[in-house]
Design a protein around this motif. Sequence first.
Motif, PDB file in Angstrom:
ATOM      1  N   LEU A  74       0.818  -1.213   0.000  1.00  0.00           N
ATOM      2  CA  LEU A  74       0.000   0.000   0.000  1.00  0.00           C
ATOM      3  C   LEU A  74       0.852   1.263   0.000  1.00  0.00           C
ATOM      4  N   VAL A  75       1.986   1.234   0.696  1.00  0.00           N
ATOM      5  CA  VAL A  75       2.883   2.393   0.673  1.00  0.00           C
ATOM      6  C   VAL A  75       3.422   2.619  -0.737  1.00  0.00           C
ATOM      7  N   VAL A  76       3.778   1.522  -1.418  1.00  0.00           N
ATOM      8  CA  VAL A  76       4.238   1.630  -2.811  1.00  0.00           C
ATOM      9  C   VAL A  76       3.149   2.246  -3.682  1.00  0.00           C
ATOM     10  N   LEU A  77       1.922   1.759  -3.539  1.00  0.00           N
ATOM     11  CA  LEU A  77       0.807   2.251  -4.360  1.00  0.00           C
ATOM     12  C   LEU A  77       0.449   3.698  -4.050  1.00  0.00           C
ATOM     13  N   PHE A  78       0.646   4.102  -2.800  1.00  0.00           N
ATOM     14  CA  PHE A  78       0.230   5.451  -2.409  1.00  0.00           C
ATOM     15  C   PHE A  78       1.360   6.473  -2.459  1.00  0.00           C
ATOM     16  N   THR A  79       2.574   6.060  -2.783  1.00  0.00           N
ATOM     17  CA  THR A  79       3.673   7.031  -2.890  1.00  0.00           C
ATOM     18  C   THR A  79       4.287   7.076  -4.284  1.00  0.00           C
ATOM     19  N   LEU A  80       4.673   5.929  -4.822  1.00  0.00           N
ATOM     20  CA  LEU A  80       5.396   5.940  -6.096  1.00  0.00           C
ATOM     21  C   LEU A  80       4.557   6.445  -7.275  1.00  0.00           C
ATOM     22  N   PRO A  81       3.333   5.907  -7.546  1.00  0.00           N
ATOM     23  CA  PRO A  81       2.552   6.439  -8.676  1.00  0.00           C
ATOM     24  C   PRO A  81       2.184   7.919  -8.528  1.00  0.00           C
ATOM     25  N   PRO A  82       1.674   8.379  -7.359  1.00  0.00           N
ATOM     26  CA  PRO A  82       1.381   9.813  -7.237  1.00  0.00           C
ATOM     27  C   PRO A  82       2.621  10.687  -7.377  1.00  0.00           C
ATOM     28  N   PHE A  83       3.740  10.236  -6.792  1.00  0.00           N
ATOM     29  CA  PHE A  83       4.971  11.022  -6.900  1.00  0.00           C
ATOM     30  C   PHE A  83       5.444  11.077  -8.346  1.00  0.00           C
ATOM     31  N   ALA A  84       5.358   9.944  -9.055  1.00  0.00           N
ATOM     32  CA  ALA A  84       5.747   9.923 -10.475  1.00  0.00           C
ATOM     33  C   ALA A  84       4.857  10.859 -11.289  1.00  0.00           C
ATOM     34  N   LEU A  85       3.542  10.817 -11.044  1.00  0.00           N
ATOM     35  CA  LEU A  85       2.615  11.706 -11.749  1.00  0.00           C
ATOM     36  C   LEU A  85       2.933  13.167 -11.451  1.00  0.00           C
ATOM     37  N   THR A  86       3.247  13.456 -10.207  1.00  0.00           N
ATOM     38  CA  THR A  86       3.576  14.830  -9.819  1.00  0.00           C
ATOM     39  C   THR A  86       4.839  15.315 -10.514  1.00  0.00           C
ATOM     40  N   VAL A  87       5.871  14.478 -10.504  1.00  0.00           N
ATOM     41  CA  VAL A  87       7.137  14.862 -11.140  1.00  0.00           C
ATOM     42  C   VAL A  87       6.954  15.054 -12.644  1.00  0.00           C
ATOM     43  N   VAL A  88       6.262  14.113 -13.292  1.00  0.00           N
ATOM     44  CA  VAL A  88       6.028  14.221 -14.743  1.00  0.00           C
ATOM     45  C   VAL A  88       5.223  15.484 -15.053  1.00  0.00           C
ATOM     46  N   SER A  89       4.211  15.777 -14.235  1.00  0.00           N
ATOM     47  CA  SER A  89       3.391  16.975 -14.454  1.00  0.00           C
ATOM     48  C   SER A  89       4.247  18.234 -14.373  1.00  0.00           C
ATOM     49  N   TYR A  90       5.109  18.307 -13.354  1.00  0.00           N
ATOM     50  CA  TYR A  90       5.926  19.507 -13.197  1.00  0.00           C
ATOM     51  C   TYR A  90       7.042  19.591 -14.242  1.00  0.00           C
ATOM     52  N   VAL A  91       7.538  18.458 -14.700  1.00  0.00           N
ATOM     53  CA  VAL A  91       8.514  18.478 -15.811  1.00  0.00           C
ATOM     54  C   VAL A  91       7.861  19.061 -17.055  1.00  0.00           C
ATOM     55  N   CYS A  92       6.628  18.622 -17.349  1.00  0.00           N
ATOM     56  CA  CYS A  92       5.891  19.171 -18.500  1.00  0.00           C
ATOM     57  C   CYS A  92       5.596  20.650 -18.310  1.00  0.00           C
ATOM     58  N   ILE A  93       5.245  21.028 -17.072  1.00  0.00           N
ATOM     59  CA  ILE A  93       4.959  22.441 -16.787  1.00  0.00           C
ATOM     60  C   ILE A  93       6.201  23.297 -16.995  1.00  0.00           C
ATOM     61  N   ILE A  94       7.327  22.832 -16.455  1.00  0.00           N
ATOM     62  CA  ILE A  94       8.573  23.606 -16.578  1.00  0.00           C
ATOM     63  C   ILE A  94       9.007  23.722 -18.033  1.00  0.00           C
ATOM     64  N   SER A  95       8.843  22.624 -18.804  1.00  0.00           N
ATOM     65  CA  SER A  95       9.208  22.691 -20.235  1.00  0.00           C
ATOM     66  C   SER A  95       8.317  23.684 -20.979  1.00  0.00           C
ATOM     67  N   THR A  96       7.056  23.779 -20.585  1.00  0.00           N
ATOM     68  CA  THR A  96       6.148  24.761 -21.191  1.00  0.00           C
ATOM     69  C   THR A  96       6.523  26.177 -20.767  1.00  0.00           C
ATOM     70  N   ILE A  97       6.918  26.326 -19.497  1.00  0.00           N
ATOM     71  CA  ILE A  97       7.305  27.640 -18.976  1.00  0.00           C
ATOM     72  C   ILE A  97       8.496  28.192 -19.750  1.00  0.00           C
ATOM     73  N   LEU A  98       9.423  27.309 -20.112  1.00  0.00           N
ATOM     74  CA  LEU A  98      10.633  27.747 -20.820  1.00  0.00           C
ATOM     75  C   LEU A  98      10.323  28.355 -22.188  1.00  0.00           C
ATOM     76  N   THR A  99       9.125  28.086 -22.703  1.00  0.00           N
ATOM     77  CA  THR A  99       8.730  28.658 -24.005  1.00  0.00           C
ATOM     78  C   THR A  99       8.065  30.027 -23.862  1.00  0.00           C
ATOM     79  N   ILE A 100       7.809  30.453 -22.608  1.00  0.00           N
ATOM     80  CA  ILE A 100       7.185  31.760 -22.387  1.00  0.00           C
ATOM     81  C   ILE A 100       8.167  32.852 -22.804  1.00  0.00           C
ATOM     82  N   PRO A 101       7.766  33.787 -23.692  1.00  0.00           N
ATOM     83  CA  PRO A 101       8.698  34.812 -24.164  1.00  0.00           C
ATOM     84  C   PRO A 101       9.094  35.811 -23.080  1.00  0.00           C
ATOM     85  N   SER A 102       8.176  36.133 -22.168  1.00  0.00           N
ATOM     86  CA  SER A 102       8.454  37.122 -21.121  1.00  0.00           C
ATOM     87  C   SER A 102       9.380  36.526 -20.057  1.00  0.00           C
ATOM     88  N   THR A 103      10.518  37.171 -19.841  1.00  0.00           N
ATOM     89  CA  THR A 103      11.476  36.691 -18.840  1.00  0.00           C
ATOM     90  C   THR A 103      10.897  36.787 -17.434  1.00  0.00           C
TER      91      THR A 103
END
Length: 331
Positions: free
Chosen positions: A205-234
Amino acid sequence: MANREQGNETAVTQFIFLGFGNIPQLQILLFLLFLIIYILTMAGNILIMVLVVADQHLHTPMYFFLGNLSCLEICYTSTILPRMLSGPLTGDRTISVSGCIAQFYFASFFAATECYLLAVMSYDRYLAICKPLHYATLMNGRFCHQLAAGSWINGCLAIAIITCLMLQLNFCGPNEIDHFFCEATQIINLCCTDTYLIEVVITILVVLFTLPPFALTVVSYVCIISTILTIPSTTGRQKTFSTCSSHLIVVTLFYGTLMIVYLLPKTNTLRDLNKVFSVFYTILTPMTNPFIYSLRNEKVKEALRKVVCKCADFTRIPNWFFLRLKGDEWS
């Protein structure tokens, strides 16, 4: 403390918290520190809940999830800190076996719910920043309620399974819990029956309640940061990146310390640091969440200004009213 059963076994009816030791000077310092943390946690999270409910501009998916998180943090902290603070005041560090299992259930329930709720919040930010044209359609009211309810229900059911197994355990040996709350591994260590099944279930249960949510969170923020880098305004890029990075640091501390405590091999060093790591996910994270996620946000600041202005206007009314009455008496 204990009752004599059939045979030579003694049934333990109470546990004793060892906490952070018995050094008087350290106990006073820790008591004051944790009292301040508890006050800040309650004040910050209650404030967020009031603002989210009271201000129409905050009736959006992002703030709906933040309101849920604040409610959860209030419950989570109140499950652990009041009992922890009462020990040094009353001198009573004991807790009944049933009370200990009840504390374990609620603390674990809120921790498990937070694991999924943080992942839901990161997914919400991913849709808002990376899929802005589809955000309103995808993150509609019904879907928001389903995600929030799913987080709470999953946490409740998962920990109920462990708790049912824990209620079958017998405690007849030492009764000292080397911790500041009823943590799963500490309870199991005091058991005098076979614990293989419950240990396997906890690990799964610890594996199910930590690893998948943490992976989803990290992937979401990686995608967010990659999108942020395309913002023209510094300026806009730096501001958004600063917010996302602070979010990522908080969730990494929360998931990371949980995984260290429950998933890594129990070496002597990790066993000694168990309480320190537990402080991060049980005490520090609930305190920092309202400040990291909400009180740095411009909309929340604006809502807070409105509330303060309304309170200031309200406090002026009695003065004006009494001056008016006094003027009528003179006339």
